[in-house]
Design a protein around this motif. Structure first.
Motif, PDB file in Angstrom:
ATOM      1  N   ASN A 165      84.218  46.700 -42.487  1.00  0.00           N
ATOM      2  CA  ASN A 165      83.664  47.869 -43.165  1.00  0.00           C
ATOM      3  C   ASN A 165      84.352  49.175 -42.787  1.00  0.00           C
ATOM      4  O   ASN A 165      84.597  50.032 -43.642  1.00  0.00           O
ATOM      5  CB  ASN A 165      82.166  47.984 -42.866  1.00  0.00           C
ATOM      6  N   SER A 166      84.661  49.352 -41.514  1.00  0.00           N
ATOM      7  CA  SER A 166      85.240  50.631 -41.078  1.00  0.00           C
ATOM      8  C   SER A 166      86.583  50.881 -41.746  1.00  0.00           C
ATOM      9  O   SER A 166      86.843  51.988 -42.246  1.00  0.00           O
ATOM     10  CB  SER A 166      85.400  50.641 -39.553  1.00  0.00           C
ATOM     11  N   HIS A 223      84.333  51.923 -51.162  1.00  0.00           N
ATOM     12  CA  HIS A 223      83.044  52.320 -50.600  1.00  0.00           C
ATOM     13  C   HIS A 223      81.905  51.485 -51.179  1.00  0.00           C
ATOM     14  O   HIS A 223      80.991  51.080 -50.448  1.00  0.00           O
ATOM     15  CB  HIS A 223      82.801  53.800 -50.857  1.00  0.00           C
ATOM     16  N   VAL A 259      86.031  51.707 -45.528  1.00  0.00           N
ATOM     17  CA  VAL A 259      85.555  53.078 -45.757  1.00  0.00           C
ATOM     18  C   VAL A 259      86.681  54.081 -45.543  1.00  0.00           C
ATOM     19  O   VAL A 259      86.896  54.998 -46.358  1.00  0.00           O
ATOM     20  CB  VAL A 259      84.363  53.403 -44.829  1.00  0.00           C
ATOM     21  N   ASN A 298      86.646  45.065 -47.391  1.00  0.00           N
ATOM     22  CA  ASN A 298      85.753  44.898 -46.250  1.00  0.00           C
ATOM     23  C   ASN A 298      85.713  43.452 -45.773  1.00  0.00           C
ATOM     24  O   ASN A 298      85.554  43.182 -44.585  1.00  0.00           O
ATOM     25  CB  ASN A 298      84.343  45.395 -46.563  1.00  0.00           C
ATOM     26  N   VAL A 321      81.539  48.097 -49.542  1.00  0.00           N
ATOM     27  CA  VAL A 321      80.902  48.167 -48.229  1.00  0.00           C
ATOM     28  C   VAL A 321      79.387  48.277 -48.387  1.00  0.00           C
ATOM     29  O   VAL A 321      78.618  47.555 -47.733  1.00  0.00           O
ATOM     30  CB  VAL A 321      81.446  49.359 -47.421  1.00  0.00           C
ATOM     31  N   GLN A 376      78.085  45.051 -49.624  1.00  0.00           N
ATOM     32  CA  GLN A 376      78.500  43.897 -48.822  1.00  0.00           C
ATOM     33  C   GLN A 376      79.172  42.833 -49.697  1.00  0.00           C
ATOM     34  O   GLN A 376      78.946  41.628 -49.541  1.00  0.00           O
ATOM     35  CB  GLN A 376      77.302  43.296 -48.082  1.00  0.00           C
TER      36      GLN A 376
END
Length: 337
Positions: free
Chosen positions: A115-116, A93, A119, A110, A96, A99
């Motif tokens: 990102n999805s 997390h 997470v 990521n 993300v 970045q």
């Protein structure tokens, strides 16, 4: 003298070394098992950071805390796996939110999958940790839930920033006490608690872990500025580039706001307020912070918290595990140095 684990803990007792090494090996097996899914893609994503290695600092503290009771008690290794799974989930997390492109010397999740997926993989790890917690009893579930609340609260406070009347450095120390100190404290607590240690010893070790966690994070703050990527496993100045005000930056800003601030204080602070996604500007800011007294002040703060952690150990009986925990304080200071 021997060295246990990638964190570099020096151990002078063969029995303790054997116990700790065996426990950490069992934790590795537990992590591999806990990150296995019926869906091969999920297994690959969940094991990405497990395979990348890491210091296993929190499982190490579980093993050392367990030395104050029965280190072979059945709940010790599973509790260490739970703590490390929780820590790994937060890394997915964090990367993300920041970045980040690199974690532990490899591309971040990521960067690999977006990102999805990163997470959701973090959520998957949280769910596996919760499943294991259920077998450790309601007290363990409550302790973990309280720590997780503090961890998330710390992250929210970091995102929101300090209130107008709050000192930014005090705010930051509160943030990392929640984000990092809470879970490190749980590691020490679980180790002692699962081993059946005396309640007074569990309390002492929990307080030690809280301070050690803060010292550990402050050392990372120093490393983000002072180290190269081979040493830290991250791109130097990652927090700097993302605009995350770690302790060296906060000390710089405090100096720049003082009436006695130097021209260099103000120049470097203005540089940090600019666009640090520009490689040249970022490199200049990083070099400036490396040479600035604010970095040394952050090192002194790290030493102070490590010293406080060591002082917390005083009520514990003299033994090799206590000496090893004290030695970890020296390791954190060395890490920041």
């Amino acid at each position: 003298m021997t060295v246990v684990g990638p964190f570099g803990l020096s151990v002078r007792d063969q029995t303790l070394e054997t116990d700790v090494q065996a426990g950490l090996a069992d934790v590795e097996e537990g992590l591999i098992e806990a990150t296995k899914s019926d869906v091969p893609f999920i297994t690959d994503a969940a094991r990405h950071l497990v395979r990348a290695g890491g210091k296993r600092f929190r499982p190490l503290l579980v093993m050392l805390g367990a030395q104050f009771g029965d280190p072979y008690a059945p709940g010790v290794v599973p509790s260490a796996v739970v703590v490390e799974l929780t820590h790994l989930a937060t890394l997915y997390h964090d990367d993300v939110m920041d970045q980040a492109d690199v974690r532990r010397g490899v591309p971040s999740a990521n960067a690999n999958w977006g990102n999805s997926v990163a997470v959701l993989t973090g959520d998957f790890l949280f769910s596996r940790a919760s499943h294991m917690l259920a077998d450790l009893g309601p007290d363990a579930v409550r302790i973990q839930a309280e720590a997780f609340e503090r961890l998330v609260t710390g992250q929210i406070l970091e995102t929101a920033g300090p209130q107008a009347e709050q000192d930014p450095i005090d705010h930051y120390l509160d943030v990392i006490a929640g984000k990092t100190g809470s879970l490190v404290a749980v590691a020490c607590r679980f180790g002692a608690m699962m081993a059946g240690a005396e309640e007074s010893h569990v309390s002492v070790l929990t307080q030690y872990g809280e301070r050690m966690g803060v010292a550990f994070q402050l050392a990372d703050d120093v490393l983000d500025i002072a180290s190269d990527s081979a040493e830290s496993g991250k791109t130097p100045g990652t927090d700097l580039r993302e605009g995350i005000a770690t302790l060296p930056v906060l000390h710089l800003r405090a100096r720049a706001a003082h009436p006695d601030a130097t021209a260099e204080d103000r120049r470097l602070c203005a540089l940090l307020d600019g666009d640090l996604t520009d490689d040249g500007r970022h490199a200049e800011a990083l070099a400036g912070l490396r040479a600035h007294p604010a970095l040394e002040q952050a090192r002194r703060d790290t030493v102070r918290y490590a010293h406080e952690a060591r002082e917390m150990l005083a009520p514990l009986p003299e033994c090799t595990a206590k000496a090893a925990l004290s030695g970890l304080c020296d390791s954190v200071v060395h890490r920041a140095g």
